[in-house]
Design a protein around this motif. Structure first.
Motif, PDB file in Angstrom:
ATOM      1  N   TYR A 196      37.347  74.041  19.353  1.00 53.34           N
ATOM      2  CA  TYR A 196      37.887  75.515  18.916  1.00 53.34           C
ATOM      3  C   TYR A 196      39.187  75.851  19.129  1.00 53.34           C
ATOM      4  N   LYS A 197      39.621  75.324  20.398  1.00 51.57           N
ATOM      5  CA  LYS A 197      41.067  75.782  20.625  1.00 51.57           C
ATOM      6  C   LYS A 197      41.780  75.049  19.604  1.00 51.57           C
ATOM      7  N   SER A 198      41.641  73.964  19.031  1.00 52.40           N
ATOM      8  CA  SER A 198      42.522  73.102  18.000  1.00 52.40           C
ATOM      9  C   SER A 198      42.330  73.815  16.766  1.00 52.40           C
ATOM     10  N   ARG A 199      40.913  74.453  16.367  1.00 52.11           N
ATOM     11  CA  ARG A 199      40.963  75.110  15.114  1.00 52.11           C
ATOM     12  C   ARG A 199      41.706  76.310  15.207  1.00 52.11           C
ATOM     13  N   LEU A 200      41.720  77.106  16.533  1.00 57.98           N
ATOM     14  CA  LEU A 200      42.552  78.202  16.459  1.00 57.98           C
ATOM     15  C   LEU A 200      44.054  78.046  16.294  1.00 57.98           C
ATOM     16  N   ILE A 201      44.601  77.186  16.665  1.00 60.15           N
ATOM     17  CA  ILE A 201      45.971  76.650  16.364  1.00 60.15           C
ATOM     18  C   ILE A 201      46.183  76.455  15.062  1.00 60.15           C
ATOM     19  N   SER A 202      45.237  75.742  14.405  1.00 60.69           N
ATOM     20  CA  SER A 202      45.254  75.679  12.715  1.00 60.69           C
ATOM     21  C   SER A 202      45.152  77.025  12.288  1.00 60.69           C
ATOM     22  N   GLU A 203      44.401  77.951  12.641  1.00 62.91           N
ATOM     23  CA  GLU A 203      44.172  79.323  11.971  1.00 62.91           C
ATOM     24  C   GLU A 203      45.761  79.954  12.151  1.00 62.91           C
ATOM     25  N   LEU A 204      46.306  79.682  13.317  1.00 65.51           N
ATOM     26  CA  LEU A 204      47.596  80.349  13.787  1.00 65.51           C
ATOM     27  C   LEU A 204      48.655  79.862  12.601  1.00 65.51           C
ATOM     28  N   ASN A 205      48.708  78.480  12.506  1.00 66.72           N
ATOM     29  CA  ASN A 205      49.656  77.910  11.625  1.00 66.72           C
ATOM     30  C   ASN A 205      49.302  78.391  10.095  1.00 66.72           C
ATOM     31  N   ALA A 206      48.196  78.477   9.698  1.00 68.07           N
ATOM     32  CA  ALA A 206      47.816  79.034   8.177  1.00 68.07           C
ATOM     33  C   ALA A 206      48.283  80.329   8.311  1.00 68.07           C
ATOM     34  N   TYR A 207      47.944  81.233   9.189  1.00 67.44           N
ATOM     35  CA  TYR A 207      48.435  82.324   9.281  1.00 67.44           C
ATOM     36  C   TYR A 207      49.894  82.798   9.102  1.00 67.44           C
ATOM     37  N   ALA A 208      50.569  81.839   9.834  1.00 67.00           N
ATOM     38  CA  ALA A 208      52.122  81.841   9.888  1.00 67.00           C
ATOM     39  C   ALA A 208      52.484  81.691   8.551  1.00 67.00           C
ATOM     40  N   ARG A 209      51.990  80.449   7.762  1.00 65.43           N
ATOM     41  CA  ARG A 209      52.321  80.181   6.504  1.00 65.43           C
ATOM     42  C   ARG A 209      52.217  81.507   5.589  1.00 65.43           C
ATOM     43  N   PHE A 210      51.019  81.979   5.499  1.00 64.40           N
ATOM     44  CA  PHE A 210      50.872  83.183   4.920  1.00 64.40           C
ATOM     45  C   PHE A 210      51.762  84.165   4.899  1.00 64.40           C
ATOM     46  N   HIS A 211      51.960  84.746   6.316  1.00 66.43           N
ATOM     47  CA  HIS A 211      52.957  85.803   6.828  1.00 66.43           C
ATOM     48  C   HIS A 211      54.241  85.570   5.927  1.00 66.43           C
ATOM     49  N   VAL A 239      58.027  98.532   8.078  1.00 64.07           N
ATOM     50  CA  VAL A 239      57.499  98.307   6.791  1.00 64.07           C
ATOM     51  C   VAL A 239      56.078  97.850   7.302  1.00 64.07           C
ATOM     52  N   GLU A 240      55.315  98.639   6.643  1.00 64.16           N
ATOM     53  CA  GLU A 240      53.904  98.668   6.884  1.00 64.16           C
ATOM     54  C   GLU A 240      53.426  97.367   6.973  1.00 64.16           C
ATOM     55  N   ASP A 241      53.405  96.562   5.642  1.00 64.48           N
ATOM     56  CA  ASP A 241      52.924  95.217   5.585  1.00 64.48           C
ATOM     57  C   ASP A 241      53.185  94.193   6.513  1.00 64.48           C
ATOM     58  N   ILE A 242      54.344  94.329   6.803  1.00 62.58           N
ATOM     59  CA  ILE A 242      55.024  93.275   7.954  1.00 62.58           C
ATOM     60  C   ILE A 242      54.549  93.892   9.104  1.00 62.58           C
ATOM     61  N   ASP A 243      54.472  95.083   9.543  1.00 64.65           N
ATOM     62  CA  ASP A 243      54.049  95.583  10.934  1.00 64.65           C
ATOM     63  C   ASP A 243      52.549  95.096  11.036  1.00 64.65           C
ATOM     64  N   LEU A 244      51.717  95.215  10.087  1.00 67.53           N
ATOM     65  CA  LEU A 244      50.375  94.787  10.264  1.00 67.53           C
ATOM     66  C   LEU A 244      50.432  93.267  10.410  1.00 67.53           C
ATOM     67  N   GLN A 245      50.952  92.510   9.530  1.00 67.56           N
ATOM     68  CA  GLN A 245      50.926  91.154   9.976  1.00 67.56           C
ATOM     69  C   GLN A 245      51.284  90.771  11.299  1.00 67.56           C
ATOM     70  N   HIS A 246      52.282  91.320  11.663  1.00 72.66           N
ATOM     71  CA  HIS A 246      52.876  90.872  13.050  1.00 72.66           C
ATOM     72  C   HIS A 246      51.860  91.498  14.149  1.00 72.66           C
ATOM     73  N   HIS A 247      51.220  92.582  13.835  1.00 69.73           N
ATOM     74  CA  HIS A 247      50.238  93.066  14.949  1.00 69.73           C
ATOM     75  C   HIS A 247      49.262  91.868  14.898  1.00 69.73           C
ATOM     76  N   TYR A 248      48.517  91.532  13.725  1.00 72.94           N
ATOM     77  CA  TYR A 248      47.753  90.215  13.685  1.00 72.94           C
ATOM     78  C   TYR A 248      47.928  89.258  14.468  1.00 72.94           C
ATOM     79  N   PHE A 249      49.421  88.682  14.092  1.00 74.11           N
ATOM     80  CA  PHE A 249      49.788  87.623  14.824  1.00 74.11           C
ATOM     81  C   PHE A 249      49.963  87.635  16.292  1.00 74.11           C
ATOM     82  N   VAL A 250      50.281  88.748  16.902  1.00 71.74           N
ATOM     83  CA  VAL A 250      50.351  89.068  18.320  1.00 71.74           C
ATOM     84  C   VAL A 250      48.782  88.751  18.813  1.00 71.74           C
ATOM     85  N   ASN A 251      47.927  89.769  18.015  1.00 72.43           N
ATOM     86  CA  ASN A 251      46.315  89.529  18.540  1.00 72.43           C
ATOM     87  C   ASN A 251      45.991  87.801  18.401  1.00 72.43           C
ATOM     88  N   LEU A 252      46.431  87.284  17.467  1.00 71.58           N
ATOM     89  CA  LEU A 252      46.145  85.685  17.610  1.00 71.58           C
ATOM     90  C   LEU A 252      46.656  84.930  18.615  1.00 71.58           C
TER      91      LEU A 252
END
Length: 163
Positions: free
Chosen positions: A72-87, A43-56
């Motif tokens: 910066y470390k704390s902000r990256l965790i916030s980014e990951l949390n926001a990306y997880a919500r989007f995904h 599923v192209e959209d899911i695969d692309l999003q999962h790939h980004y998640f792994v990269n993060l």
């Protein structure tokens, strides 16, 4: 009966694959999660999003070793949390549009992860981004990603492919 045995065999194989991938994650020095074709759902959209998640996850894992910049470390965790919500919203919308019967259960799994991730984010902020805490978060995310993708997301992929 034959179909039930086949489903059990497939589930067992997925669990074994997830365990092998998680073992790989735990055995590497940087706890990097390696993208493999086993994560591809077709599923192209899911695969692309999962790939980004792994990269993060990998970015955070590497940063643990390379940087002392706590904000910066704390902000990256916030980014990951926001990306997880989007995904998760994106994935759930696809499930809704496809009429996937397992949507309710899948949403609950997503909600549980977001609650756990938010709690870990608060703990990181309160511990000033401690090395041990960040390593625990990366290990937690890698474990969760491998199992969720190979088992739960695979169910949705199988559903789409059966139509």
């Amino acid at each position: 009966m034959k179909l039930l045995r086949l489903k059990r065999t497939v589930r067992k194989a997925a669990l074994n694959a997830a365990d092998k991938l998680v073992f790989y994650v735990k055995m590497t020095d940087h706890k990097l999660l390696k993208w493999t074709h086993e994560y591809e759902l077709g599923v192209e959209d899911i695969d692309l999003q999962h790939h980004y998640f792994v990269n993060l996850i990998n970015k955070i894992s590497q940063l643990i070793l390379d940087s002392n910049h706590q904000i910066y470390k704390s902000r990256l965790i916030s980014e990951l949390n926001a990306y997880a919500r989007f995904h998760f919203t994106s994935e759930e919308n696809m499930m809704l549009a496809a009429g996937y019967q397992g949507l309710g259960e899948h949403k609950n799994l997503h909600r549980e992860l977001l609650e756990q991730l938010s709690e870990k984010e608060k703990m990181i902020d309160s511990h000033a981004g401690s090395q041990v805490m960040l390593e625990e978060v990366v290990e937690f995310l890698a474990d969760w990603f491998a199992h969720h993708t190979l088992i739960e997301d695979k169910k949705f992929s199988d559903f789409l492919n059966s139509q």
